[in-house]
Design a protein around this motif. Structure first.
Motif, PDB file in Angstrom:
ATOM      1  N   ARG A  90      24.600   6.651  -5.392  1.00 16.03           N
ATOM      2  CA  ARG A  90      25.340   6.509  -6.654  1.00 16.03           C
ATOM      3  C   ARG A  90      26.835   6.335  -6.420  1.00 16.03           C
ATOM      4  O   ARG A  90      27.501   5.587  -7.127  1.00 16.03           O
ATOM      5  CB  ARG A  90      25.162   7.748  -7.518  1.00 16.03           C
ATOM      6  CG  ARG A  90      24.003   7.691  -8.420  1.00 16.03           C
ATOM      7  CD  ARG A  90      23.811   9.049  -9.029  1.00 16.03           C
ATOM      8  NE  ARG A  90      22.440   9.217  -9.415  1.00 16.03           N
ATOM      9  CZ  ARG A  90      21.990   9.025 -10.640  1.00 16.03           C
ATOM     10  NH1 ARG A  90      22.813   8.690 -11.597  1.00 16.03           N
ATOM     11  NH2 ARG A  90      20.716   9.179 -10.912  1.00 16.03           N
ATOM     12  N   ASP A 102      21.624   5.953 -21.305  1.00 17.63           N
ATOM     13  CA  ASP A 102      21.023   7.235 -21.695  1.00 17.63           C
ATOM     14  C   ASP A 102      21.464   7.679 -23.087  1.00 17.63           C
ATOM     15  O   ASP A 102      20.731   8.381 -23.781  1.00 17.63           O
ATOM     16  CB  ASP A 102      21.407   8.329 -20.683  1.00 17.63           C
ATOM     17  CG  ASP A 102      20.574   8.270 -19.409  1.00 17.63           C
ATOM     18  OD1 ASP A 102      19.756   7.337 -19.282  1.00 17.63           O
ATOM     19  OD2 ASP A 102      20.744   9.147 -18.539  1.00 17.63           O
ATOM     20  N   ALA A 123      19.154   4.001 -14.950  1.00 13.78           N
ATOM     21  CA  ALA A 123      20.412   3.355 -14.550  1.00 13.78           C
ATOM     22  C   ALA A 123      20.260   1.839 -14.604  1.00 13.78           C
ATOM     23  O   ALA A 123      21.184   1.109 -14.990  1.00 13.78           O
ATOM     24  CB  ALA A 123      20.812   3.803 -13.151  1.00 13.78           C
ATOM     25  N   ASN A 124      19.061   1.364 -14.221  1.00  7.98           N
ATOM     26  CA  ASN A 124      18.790  -0.080 -14.268  1.00  7.98           C
ATOM     27  C   ASN A 124      18.972  -0.628 -15.682  1.00  7.98           C
ATOM     28  O   ASN A 124      19.603  -1.665 -15.883  1.00  7.98           O
ATOM     29  CB  ASN A 124      17.339  -0.329 -13.822  1.00  7.98           C
ATOM     30  CG  ASN A 124      17.196  -0.336 -12.314  1.00  7.98           C
ATOM     31  OD1 ASN A 124      17.400  -1.368 -11.692  1.00  7.98           O
ATOM     32  ND2 ASN A 124      16.870   0.802 -11.745  1.00  7.98           N
ATOM     33  N   ASP A 145      17.310   3.399  -7.128  1.00  7.20           N
ATOM     34  CA  ASP A 145      16.720   2.113  -6.737  1.00  7.20           C
ATOM     35  C   ASP A 145      17.001   1.107  -7.834  1.00  7.20           C
ATOM     36  O   ASP A 145      16.800   1.386  -9.017  1.00  7.20           O
ATOM     37  CB  ASP A 145      15.226   2.237  -6.403  1.00  7.20           C
ATOM     38  CG  ASP A 145      14.387   2.663  -7.588  1.00  7.20           C
ATOM     39  OD1 ASP A 145      14.867   3.497  -8.359  1.00  7.20           O
ATOM     40  OD2 ASP A 145      13.264   2.150  -7.737  1.00  7.20           O
ATOM     41  N   VAL A 182      36.005  12.493 -24.771  1.00  9.11           N
ATOM     42  CA  VAL A 182      35.925  12.109 -26.186  1.00  9.11           C
ATOM     43  C   VAL A 182      35.114  13.172 -26.918  1.00  9.11           C
ATOM     44  O   VAL A 182      34.081  13.630 -26.425  1.00  9.11           O
ATOM     45  CB  VAL A 182      35.266  10.713 -26.319  1.00  9.11           C
ATOM     46  CG1 VAL A 182      34.912  10.399 -27.765  1.00  9.11           C
ATOM     47  CG2 VAL A 182      36.192   9.648 -25.740  1.00  9.11           C
ATOM     48  N   GLU A 204      36.865   7.983 -19.576  1.00  7.48           N
ATOM     49  CA  GLU A 204      35.927   8.809 -18.805  1.00  7.48           C
ATOM     50  C   GLU A 204      36.411  10.264 -18.789  1.00  7.48           C
ATOM     51  O   GLU A 204      37.572  10.531 -18.519  1.00  7.48           O
ATOM     52  CB  GLU A 204      35.817   8.250 -17.372  1.00  7.48           C
ATOM     53  CG  GLU A 204      35.131   9.139 -16.355  1.00  7.48           C
ATOM     54  CD  GLU A 204      33.716   9.609 -16.748  1.00  7.48           C
ATOM     55  OE1 GLU A 204      32.878   8.782 -17.095  1.00  7.48           O
ATOM     56  OE2 GLU A 204      33.473  10.839 -16.692  1.00  7.48           O
TER      57      GLU A 204
HETATM   58  C1  LIG Z   1      17.258  13.019 -10.380  1.00  7.40           C
HETATM   59  C2  LIG Z   1      17.442  11.688 -11.043  1.00  7.40           C
HETATM   60  C3  LIG Z   1      17.075  10.532 -10.366  1.00  7.40           C
HETATM   61  C4  LIG Z   1      17.212   9.291 -10.990  1.00  7.40           C
HETATM   62  N1  LIG Z   1      16.868   8.151 -10.299  1.00  7.40           N
HETATM   63  C5  LIG Z   1      17.031   6.940 -10.887  1.00  7.40           C
HETATM   64  C6  LIG Z   1      16.727   5.711 -10.173  1.00  7.40           C
HETATM   65  O1  LIG Z   1      16.311   5.719  -9.005  1.00  7.40           O
HETATM   66  N2  LIG Z   1      16.922   4.538 -10.825  1.00  7.40           N
HETATM   67  C7  LIG Z   1      17.380   4.505 -12.116  1.00  7.40           C
HETATM   68  O2  LIG Z   1      17.521   3.413 -12.669  1.00  7.40           O
HETATM   69  N3  LIG Z   1      17.693   5.619 -12.801  1.00  7.40           N
HETATM   70  C8  LIG Z   1      17.537   6.832 -12.224  1.00  7.40           C
HETATM   71  N4  LIG Z   1      17.864   7.976 -12.911  1.00  7.40           N
HETATM   72  C9  LIG Z   1      18.369   7.875 -14.294  1.00  7.40           C
HETATM   73  C10 LIG Z   1      19.839   7.533 -14.295  1.00  7.40           C
HETATM   74  O3  LIG Z   1      20.565   8.484 -13.547  1.00  7.40           O
HETATM   75  C11 LIG Z   1      20.414   7.484 -15.699  1.00  7.40           C
HETATM   76  O4  LIG Z   1      19.517   6.842 -16.568  1.00  7.40           O
HETATM   77  C12 LIG Z   1      21.752   6.708 -15.665  1.00  7.40           C
HETATM   78  O5  LIG Z   1      22.698   7.406 -14.899  1.00  7.40           O
HETATM   79  C13 LIG Z   1      22.272   6.465 -17.079  1.00  7.40           C
HETATM   80  O6  LIG Z   1      23.481   5.775 -16.973  1.00  7.40           O
HETATM   81  P1  LIG Z   1      24.556   5.844 -18.163  1.00  7.40           P
HETATM   82  O7  LIG Z   1      25.701   5.013 -17.701  1.00  7.40           O
HETATM   83  O8  LIG Z   1      23.884   5.523 -19.435  1.00  7.40           O
HETATM   84  O9  LIG Z   1      24.945   7.379 -18.278  1.00  7.40           O
HETATM   85  P2  LIG Z   1      25.515   8.423 -17.204  1.00  7.40           P
HETATM   86  O10 LIG Z   1      25.152   8.026 -15.821  1.00  7.40           O
HETATM   87  O11 LIG Z   1      25.091   9.761 -17.678  1.00  7.40           O
HETATM   88  O12 LIG Z   1      27.083   8.280 -17.325  1.00  7.40           O
HETATM   89  C14 LIG Z   1      27.753   8.783 -18.448  1.00  7.40           C
HETATM   90  C15 LIG Z   1      29.224   8.883 -18.129  1.00  7.40           C
HETATM   91  O13 LIG Z   1      29.910   9.284 -19.313  1.00  7.40           O
HETATM   92  C16 LIG Z   1      30.800  10.341 -19.029  1.00  7.40           C
HETATM   93  N5  LIG Z   1      30.927  11.138 -20.247  1.00  7.40           N
HETATM   94  C17 LIG Z   1      30.006  11.976 -20.784  1.00  7.40           C
HETATM   95  N6  LIG Z   1      30.456  12.511 -21.913  1.00  7.40           N
HETATM   96  C18 LIG Z   1      31.687  12.001 -22.102  1.00  7.40           C
HETATM   97  C19 LIG Z   1      32.672  12.196 -23.123  1.00  7.40           C
HETATM   98  N7  LIG Z   1      32.447  13.007 -24.158  1.00  7.40           N
HETATM   99  N8  LIG Z   1      33.853  11.541 -23.019  1.00  7.40           N
HETATM  100  C20 LIG Z   1      34.076  10.679 -21.979  1.00  7.40           C
HETATM  101  N9  LIG Z   1      33.177  10.486 -20.976  1.00  7.40           N
HETATM  102  C21 LIG Z   1      32.003  11.133 -21.052  1.00  7.40           C
HETATM  103  C22 LIG Z   1      30.136  11.097 -17.874  1.00  7.40           C
HETATM  104  O14 LIG Z   1      31.081  11.862 -17.145  1.00  7.40           O
HETATM  105  C23 LIG Z   1      29.545   9.945 -17.072  1.00  7.40           C
HETATM  106  O15 LIG Z   1      30.474   9.410 -16.156  1.00  7.40           O
HETATM  107  C24 LIG Z   1      17.726   9.218 -12.297  1.00  7.40           C
HETATM  108  C25 LIG Z   1      18.125  10.393 -12.966  1.00  7.40           C
HETATM  109  C26 LIG Z   1      17.981  11.614 -12.346  1.00  7.40           C
HETATM  110  C27 LIG Z   1      18.394  12.880 -13.084  1.00  7.40           C
END
Ligand SMILES: Cc1cc2nc3c(=O)[nH]c(=O)nc-3n(C[C@H](O)[C@H](O)[C@H](O)COP(=O)(O)OP(=O)(O)OC[C@H]3O[C@@H](n4cnc5c(N)ncnc54)[C@H](O)[C@@H]3O)c2cc1C
Length: 372
Positions: free
Chosen positions: A104, A292, A304-305, A47, A123, A32
């Motif tokens: 979160r 994402d 996030a789901n 949610d 990374v 991370e």
């Molecule tokens: C305002 C807002 C509201 C939202 N509400 C919802 C909701 O209610 N329900 C829902 O399901 N989704 C919601 N989402 C979407 C959700 O936040 C994302 O889809 C979700 O966080 C994606 O999860 P992830 O683990 O794929 O990526 P992320 O949450 O983006 O996590 C990526 C992680 O990787 C780390 N990282 C990044 N680059 C590197 C690197 N090069 N080297 C090492 N680590 C790295 C980051 O620091 C982070 O910890 C919302 C988004 C926003 C912006």
């Protein structure tokens, strides 16, 4: 010998992947970039849906703890027009657990539990197919080899180029986020306006949404259509200048609604980017993506789901699926692409309707997605 597995990113997707592998006694290295869990504000409330995020938590053995922490009352949703007239006031049934909210930070701590994260490991590049396996390059110049690397590193993934040349593109809709603290004591009128969950106000090509988090914290999102460079003459670090620009943009809206902007304490610009739909790639041995990084879509309550469910499913199939890892990963990718592709289309169409020249579209969208 067990495979050397690494996940890049300790967000909801990466941590769920690691937690489910951990449950199956399978070692995994979590890389991370953040230097510590509390290095930056964790963001707003999420949610978690019964058949997606909650299913993932069940696979991680964490559903009961989630139920104890989450806020089912946070599902409440009130819709206003810009004049402040209440158009809908939806409250969940007391035993409705379809999409409860969780902060979160609480979700991160729940997933972290016993996991050993390597913090501060940014990374820069992931190179599959080397003599040592998949080579992970770090920002400090080090390199480390693994047998299998999962890119769960979000929208601007540094793992993604190992499997796909595609990058996110701007949707034409941007968000400026602000927040309110201690809303019940400091801003009781706004606390009543927001209620237990969210309030959304839909105007022409712009919306204001306020969402209650735990502890009286509220996140406010101003969404509007704008070119990417709309802020060329604005210093985004100057909170008063951003506030004033937003108040001009939302000029004419009812005073109680604009109070959400008047009382906001800091402003963060978040232009909305997405990946194309579908986003697939020819299978690359030793690397895959989830969350994402694989399918960035508008933030309408599923990202996030999906990330969490994908993390859980991939971990389960590594721990209990076919002995051939490539076979397991190919099957995982097919399933992820099909499901995420469906949701990406739904959320993209939803975003177009929620920030629309015709605000009646937003109400129609709400009627379609709200169960009762
Ligand atoms: C305002 C807002 C509201 C939202 N509400 C919802 C909701 O209610 N329900 C829902 O399901 N989704 C919601 N989402 C979407 C959700 O936040 C994302 O889809 C979700 O966080 C994606 O999860 P992830 O683990 O794929 O990526 P992320 O949450 O983006 O996590 C990526 C992680 O990787 C780390 N990282 C990044 N680059 C590197 C690197 N090069 N080297 C090492 N680590 C790295 C980051 O620091 C982070 O910890 C919302 C988004 C926003 C912006």
């Amino acid at each position: 010998m067990r495979q050397r597995i690494a996940v890049v990113g300790g967000g909801p997707g990466g941590l769920t992947f690691a937690r489910v592998l951990h449950r199956h006694d399978h070692p995994v290295t979590i890389l991370e970039r953040d230097p510590a869990p509390d290095a930056r504000p964790p963001g707003g409330t999420l949610d978690l849906h019964k058949g997606l995020g909650q299913l993932a938590l069940d696979k991680a053995g964490l559903l009961a703890e989630f139920q104890a922490l989450s806020r089912p009352e946070g599902q409440a949703m009130r819709i206003l027009d810009p004049a402040g007239t209440v158009l809908r006031d939806w409250r969940p049934h007391p035993d409705d657990r379809a999409n409860p909210e969780i902060d979160r930070g609480q979700l991160r701590d729940l997933l972290l539990g016993p996991l050993d994260v390597r913090w501060g490991q940014g990374v820069t590049r992931v190179v599959p197919g080397t003599r040592d396996g998949v080579l992970v390059h770090f920002a400090d110049g080090r390199q480390e080899a693994f047998d299998f690397v999962v890119g769960a590193d979000g929208a601007w993934s540094r793992t993604r180029p190992a499997v796909s040349p595609v990058a996110p593109h701007y949707t034409g809709i941007t968000v400026v986020e602000t927040c309110l603290d201690d809303v019940d004591t400091r801003h009781p009128d706004l606390a009543r306006l927001i209620g237990d969950g969210s309030v959304a106000v839909y105007g022409v090509n712009r919306t204001l949404v306020a969402q209650r988090n735990s502890g009286g914290h509220v996140k406010v999102y101003a969404r509007f259509r704008a070119p990417l460079d709309w802020h060329t003459n604005l210093d985004l670090a100057d909170a008063e200048a951003v506030r004033s620009s937003l108040l001009t943009l939302f000029n004419g809206w009812a005073a109680p609604v604009l109070d959400l902007l008047h009382h906001g304490t800091a402003f963060v610009h978040r232009p909305l980017y997405v990946l194309p739909v579908p986003h697939t790639w020819p299978h690359v041995s030793g690397v895959t993506l989830l969350g994402d990084a694989a399918h960035l879509m508008p933030p309408l309550g599923v990202g996030a789901n999906l990330a969490m469910l994908e993390g859980a499913e991939l971990a389960e199939s590594i721990a209990t699926g076919p002995a051939d890892l490539d076979e397991a990963v190919r099957a995982f990718e097919e399933q992820m692409w099909a499901r995420a592709g469906r949701w990406a289309k739904i959320t993209m169409a939803g975003l177009e309707r929620l920030v629309s020249p015709d605000p009646a579209q937003a109400l129609a969208h709400f009627e379609q997605v709200q169960p009762s």
